[in-house]
Design an enzyme around this catalytic site. Structure first.
Site, PDB file in Angstrom:
ATOM      1  N   VAL A  45      -5.662   4.813 -18.254  1.00  0.00           N
ATOM      2  CA  VAL A  45      -6.359   4.054 -17.400  1.00  0.00           C
ATOM      3  C   VAL A  45      -5.994   4.213 -15.982  1.00  0.00           C
ATOM      4  O   VAL A  45      -4.817   3.876 -15.785  1.00  0.00           O
ATOM      5  CB  VAL A  45      -6.614   2.657 -17.736  1.00  0.00           C
ATOM      6  CG1 VAL A  45      -7.367   1.590 -16.919  1.00  0.00           C
ATOM      7  CG2 VAL A  45      -6.683   2.511 -19.353  1.00  0.00           C
ATOM      8  N   LYS A  81      -1.251  -0.364  11.428  1.00  0.00           N
ATOM      9  CA  LYS A  81      -2.638  -1.328  11.641  1.00  0.00           C
ATOM     10  C   LYS A  81      -2.365  -2.510  12.552  1.00  0.00           C
ATOM     11  O   LYS A  81      -1.298  -3.257  12.215  1.00  0.00           O
ATOM     12  CB  LYS A  81      -3.072  -1.874  10.450  1.00  0.00           C
ATOM     13  CG  LYS A  81      -4.082  -3.034  10.459  1.00  0.00           C
ATOM     14  CD  LYS A  81      -4.414  -3.490   9.268  1.00  0.00           C
ATOM     15  CE  LYS A  81      -5.316  -4.595   9.171  1.00  0.00           C
ATOM     16  NZ  LYS A  81      -5.845  -5.454   7.908  1.00  0.00           N
ATOM     17  N   VAL A 187      -1.226  -0.462 -24.032  1.00  0.00           N
ATOM     18  CA  VAL A 187      -1.215  -1.806 -24.665  1.00  0.00           C
ATOM     19  C   VAL A 187      -2.437  -1.877 -25.517  1.00  0.00           C
ATOM     20  O   VAL A 187      -3.544  -1.771 -25.119  1.00  0.00           O
ATOM     21  CB  VAL A 187      -0.860  -3.016 -23.723  1.00  0.00           C
ATOM     22  CG1 VAL A 187      -0.735  -4.281 -24.502  1.00  0.00           C
ATOM     23  CG2 VAL A 187       0.441  -2.718 -23.042  1.00  0.00           C
TER      24      VAL A 187
HETATM   25  P1  FAD Z   1      -5.193  -1.832 -10.662  1.00  0.00           P
HETATM   26  O1  FAD Z   1      -4.934  -0.645  -9.471  1.00  0.00           O
HETATM   27  O2  FAD Z   1      -6.559  -1.496 -11.169  1.00  0.00           O
HETATM   28  O3  FAD Z   1      -4.008  -1.218 -11.932  1.00  0.00           O
HETATM   29  C1  FAD Z   1      -4.180  -1.729 -13.199  1.00  0.00           C
HETATM   30  C2  FAD Z   1      -3.103  -0.975 -14.040  1.00  0.00           C
HETATM   31  O4  FAD Z   1      -3.199  -1.541 -15.333  1.00  0.00           O
HETATM   32  C3  FAD Z   1      -3.238   0.580 -14.009  1.00  0.00           C
HETATM   33  O5  FAD Z   1      -1.950   0.906 -13.955  1.00  0.00           O
HETATM   34  C4  FAD Z   1      -3.778   0.736 -15.548  1.00  0.00           C
HETATM   35  O6  FAD Z   1      -3.064   2.087 -15.928  1.00  0.00           O
HETATM   36  C5  FAD Z   1      -2.962  -0.552 -16.342  1.00  0.00           C
HETATM   37  N1  FAD Z   1      -3.619  -1.078 -17.470  1.00  0.00           N
HETATM   38  C6  FAD Z   1      -4.998  -1.205 -17.701  1.00  0.00           C
HETATM   39  N2  FAD Z   1      -5.100  -1.519 -18.963  1.00  0.00           N
HETATM   40  C7  FAD Z   1      -4.021  -1.140 -19.697  1.00  0.00           C
HETATM   41  C8  FAD Z   1      -3.480  -1.042 -20.979  1.00  0.00           C
HETATM   42  N3  FAD Z   1      -4.373  -1.741 -21.906  1.00  0.00           N
HETATM   43  N4  FAD Z   1      -2.159  -0.949 -21.291  1.00  0.00           N
HETATM   44  C9  FAD Z   1      -1.324  -0.556 -20.168  1.00  0.00           C
HETATM   45  N5  FAD Z   1      -1.750  -0.404 -18.955  1.00  0.00           N
HETATM   46  C10 FAD Z   1      -2.897  -0.780 -18.538  1.00  0.00           C
HETATM   47  N6  FAD Z   1      -6.749  -4.761  -1.118  1.00  0.00           N
HETATM   48  C11 FAD Z   1      -6.338  -4.901   0.245  1.00  0.00           C
HETATM   49  O7  FAD Z   1      -5.149  -5.704   0.180  1.00  0.00           O
HETATM   50  N7  FAD Z   1      -6.593  -4.361   1.342  1.00  0.00           N
HETATM   51  C12 FAD Z   1      -7.627  -3.553   1.281  1.00  0.00           C
HETATM   52  O8  FAD Z   1      -8.043  -3.010   2.189  1.00  0.00           O
HETATM   53  C13 FAD Z   1      -8.455  -3.471  -0.029  1.00  0.00           C
HETATM   54  N8  FAD Z   1      -9.628  -2.672  -0.222  1.00  0.00           N
HETATM   55  C14 FAD Z   1     -10.302  -2.808  -1.430  1.00  0.00           C
HETATM   56  C15 FAD Z   1     -11.353  -2.143  -1.623  1.00  0.00           C
HETATM   57  C16 FAD Z   1     -12.180  -2.141  -2.523  1.00  0.00           C
HETATM   58  C17 FAD Z   1     -13.410  -1.484  -2.823  1.00  0.00           C
HETATM   59  C18 FAD Z   1     -11.490  -2.834  -3.803  1.00  0.00           C
HETATM   60  C19 FAD Z   1     -12.324  -2.993  -5.038  1.00  0.00           C
HETATM   61  C20 FAD Z   1     -10.314  -3.682  -3.619  1.00  0.00           C
HETATM   62  C21 FAD Z   1      -9.745  -3.525  -2.573  1.00  0.00           C
HETATM   63  N9  FAD Z   1      -8.301  -4.255  -2.444  1.00  0.00           N
HETATM   64  C22 FAD Z   1      -7.681  -4.146  -1.211  1.00  0.00           C
HETATM   65  C23 FAD Z   1      -7.908  -4.585  -3.494  1.00  0.00           C
HETATM   66  C24 FAD Z   1      -6.524  -3.556  -3.817  1.00  0.00           C
HETATM   67  O9  FAD Z   1      -7.102  -2.428  -4.343  1.00  0.00           O
HETATM   68  C25 FAD Z   1      -5.983  -4.158  -5.253  1.00  0.00           C
HETATM   69  O10 FAD Z   1      -5.691  -5.662  -5.154  1.00  0.00           O
HETATM   70  C26 FAD Z   1      -4.670  -3.620  -5.587  1.00  0.00           C
HETATM   71  O11 FAD Z   1      -4.976  -2.085  -5.807  1.00  0.00           O
HETATM   72  C27 FAD Z   1      -4.050  -4.133  -6.576  1.00  0.00           C
HETATM   73  O12 FAD Z   1      -4.646  -3.428  -7.824  1.00  0.00           O
HETATM   74  P2  FAD Z   1      -3.982  -3.944  -9.181  1.00  0.00           P
HETATM   75  O13 FAD Z   1      -2.608  -3.193  -9.311  1.00  0.00           O
HETATM   76  O14 FAD Z   1      -4.122  -5.424  -9.579  1.00  0.00           O
HETATM   77  O15 FAD Z   1      -4.906  -3.006 -10.215  1.00  0.00           O
END
Ligand code: FAD
Length: 515
Positions: A45, A81, A187
């Site tokens: 993923v 920034k 997972v």
């Molecule tokens: P993800 O990056 O989605 O990571 C999820 C993880 O979970 C991955 O490693 C995946 O492999 C793992 N995973 C999923 N399912 C399983 C499983 N079953 N078993 C094991 N692992 C699993 N935030 C800002 O602060 N500034 C910005 O400018 C900004 N711009 C954005 C623009 C957009 C369009 C979007 C949608 C979001 C933006 N964000 C921004 C938010 C930011 O991208 C996220 O807060 C940040 O990247 C954190 O993502 P995450 O780690 O929670 O999730």
């Protein structure tokens, strides 16, 4: 007494690795609480791969992890920034633009300088009057010089970064330097303890991984908190309408093209476009409401923008991301806490998502319960604190929309009374009579300080009827003095600071002085 020592983080995006690094660095500093930190990440993923704007807190976060700023800048295509510029938000007319800089107004902690500006002591924009950063951004200057030590600033700054490179960079540092165990595995299930806690996560490739505290960083899927515990989601779509984004990476026309020193946010008929300057490219994206515009029209608007900045709009691939504004009803349930997109998401207008990840990771590091018995009170405190934080962010984002005089249906709908949170209506009533100030918010550490509200309110042309009895001559003189000082400071900084591109090139060659 069951001690809490084994921390299992599921998910290896920005949230997972920032949390792992923050906890690992904190445990390294203290001999009393050795923690064993494991990060499990699916090899199948992908991470969301967007999220390129941050807050100045990121400097402290990286420094605490023992990361060299030079390495981070060079390896994550990162840039500085100094704030955001909002173009076309007020009424969409020619020249409609204002800044939300990252520097606090002159004398911020002693005096509310908005009163003087409102009384006409200085002409020009509010941001330009009260702080030097608007002038720096307009002149394309960097917030520091090559002789400024790592993480130190001449003018306050955050970063623009490449999200994919950032996760890889953090992974390398966390595993090599901070001792985080990395398991590449999917997972597929949960083994529950008798009391209902999570005892272990079951993986396809690496068997069972047990722990005392589980941190859900699985992105929008919210595998542990949402799917396993069934903790509900509160949608905020009635307040914040955007639910789609189209993202595109735009190459620079030349190797020495200037790099924007701030995020550019340009209002569109049904949303807005972000434009973020990295070292290697611009990250551009259109955030819009699918109830007000369809995907084809949104794509056409983004293409027109990309074309206007010299990009080959037809040839560049665009990636579509769907989301729903909102957050979980609780963020910490039993022995599981959600950090990152699994906790919720609001449109990226003020880069609040990564900021919340940093605050969450710091909270968990500082208040890590010593035993399972101590976990429930910490969880309750966490839930109250973060419910407050999400509410404040929702208010702050909505503020950008409801003051607009744009007439398209998306903007008109944003001004409908029923779309405005009561808490914000109340603050606006207050701010008609007095400018925002520290007492309007009740947490010692606010996500957005009163200054941020002032920059947006007065940038958008909001009218505060102050001072009703006129300014005292003393207050007027004080204002004149501070505004003059600010102008002189801005001019001096412009003289001595390089452009962003120059500074980044020099950092790539020589590096910054380590702290
Ligand atoms: P993800 O990056 O989605 O990571 C999820 C993880 O979970 C991955 O490693 C995946 O492999 C793992 N995973 C999923 N399912 C399983 C499983 N079953 N078993 C094991 N692992 C699993 N935030 C800002 O602060 N500034 C910005 O400018 C900004 N711009 C954005 C623009 C957009 C369009 C979007 C949608 C979001 C933006 N964000 C921004 C938010 C930011 O991208 C996220 O807060 C940040 O990247 C954190 O993502 P995450 O780690 O929670 O999730």
């Amino acid at each position: 007494m069951e001690p809490v020592t084994r921390i299992v983080i599921v998910g290896g995006g920005t949230a997972g690795w920032l949390t792992a690094g923050t906890l690992a660095a904190a445990t390294r500093e203290s001999d009393e609480r050795p923690l064993e930190i494991t990060l499990v990440e699916s090899p199948n993923v992908p991470i969301i791969g967007v999220g390129e704007g941050t807050w100045p807190t990121m400097r402290r976060t990286l420094k605490r992890m023992g990361i060299r700023e030079t390495d981070f800048l060079n390896q994550c295509s990162a840039s500085f920034k100094q704030g955001a510029q909002f173009v076309g938000w007020v009424d969409g007319s020619q020249g409609d633009a204002y800044y939300h800089p990252l520097v606090l107004p002159q004398g911020y902690f002693e005096t509310n300088m908005a009163r003087q500006w409102l009384a006409g002591v200085s002409d020009g924009s509010f941001a330009a009057a009260v702080c030097p950063q608007e002038a720096l951004c307009e002149a394309g200057r960097a917030p520091k010089a090559i002789t400024t030590a790592e993480y130190d600033a001449v003018a306050n700054y955050a970063y623009h970064l490449d999200a994919g490179a950032f996760s890889r960079f953090l992974q390398e540092h966390c595993t090599r330097v901070l001792g985080v165990r990395h398991v590449a595995a999917d997972v597929t299930g949960i083994r529950s303890a008798e009391n209902g806690d999570i005892a272990a996560v079951l993986t396809m490739q690496a068997g069972e991984i047990s722990g005392d505290l589980f941190i859900d960083c699985t992105g929008f899927r919210a595998l542990l908190l949402g799917e396993h515990f069934g903790v509900g989601f509160i949608p905020w779509t009635q307040v914040l309408f955007a639910d789609r984004a189209l993202a595109v990476q735009v190459p620079y026309p030349a190797a020495d093209s200037p790099i924007l020193p701030h995020t550019l946010s340009t209002a569109q008929r049904a949303g807005w476009i972000w434009d973020i300057g990295l070292q290697s490219r611009r990250g551009v994206g259109h955030v819009y409401s699918s109830a007000h515009i369809d995907d084809d029209a949104a794509r056409a608007d983004l293409r027109a923008y990309v074309h206007s900045i010299g990009g080959d709009a037809e040839a560049l691939p665009m990636r579509k991301i769907e989301f729903q504004a909102g957050h979980r009803t609780r963020f910490w349930e039993r022995n599981c806490v959600a950090v990152g997109l699994s906790a919720g998401f609001l449109e990226p207008l003020e880069a609040s998502a990564i900021l919340l990840v940093e605050i969450a990771a710091q909270f968990i590091a500082e208040q890590m319960p010593a035993t399972r018995a101590a976990m429930d009170p910490v969880a309750r405190r966490y839930n109250t604190t973060f419910a407050y934080r999400w509410a404040r962010i929702i208010d702050f984002l909505k503020l950008h929309y409801l003051l607009s005089r744009r007439t398209e249906p998306f903007w008109a709908d944003n001004r409908r009374t029923e779309s405005i949170p009561e808490s914000l209506t109340e603050l606006l009533t207050l701010w008609r009579e007095q400018p925002p100030w520290h007492d309007d918010f009740d947490r010692a550490v606010e996500v957005f300080p009163a200054a941020s509200y002032q920059y947006v309110l007065y940038g958008m042309g909001f009218e505060t009827r102050v001072p009703p009895r006129g300014l005292s001559s003393q207050a007027r003189a004080h204002g004149e003095q501070l505004f003059m000082h600010n102008k002189q400071e801005a001019a001096a900084m412009i003289q001595r600071l390089p452009s962003t591109r120059d500074l980044l090139d020099r950092i790539a060659r020589y590096g910054l002085q380590p702290v």
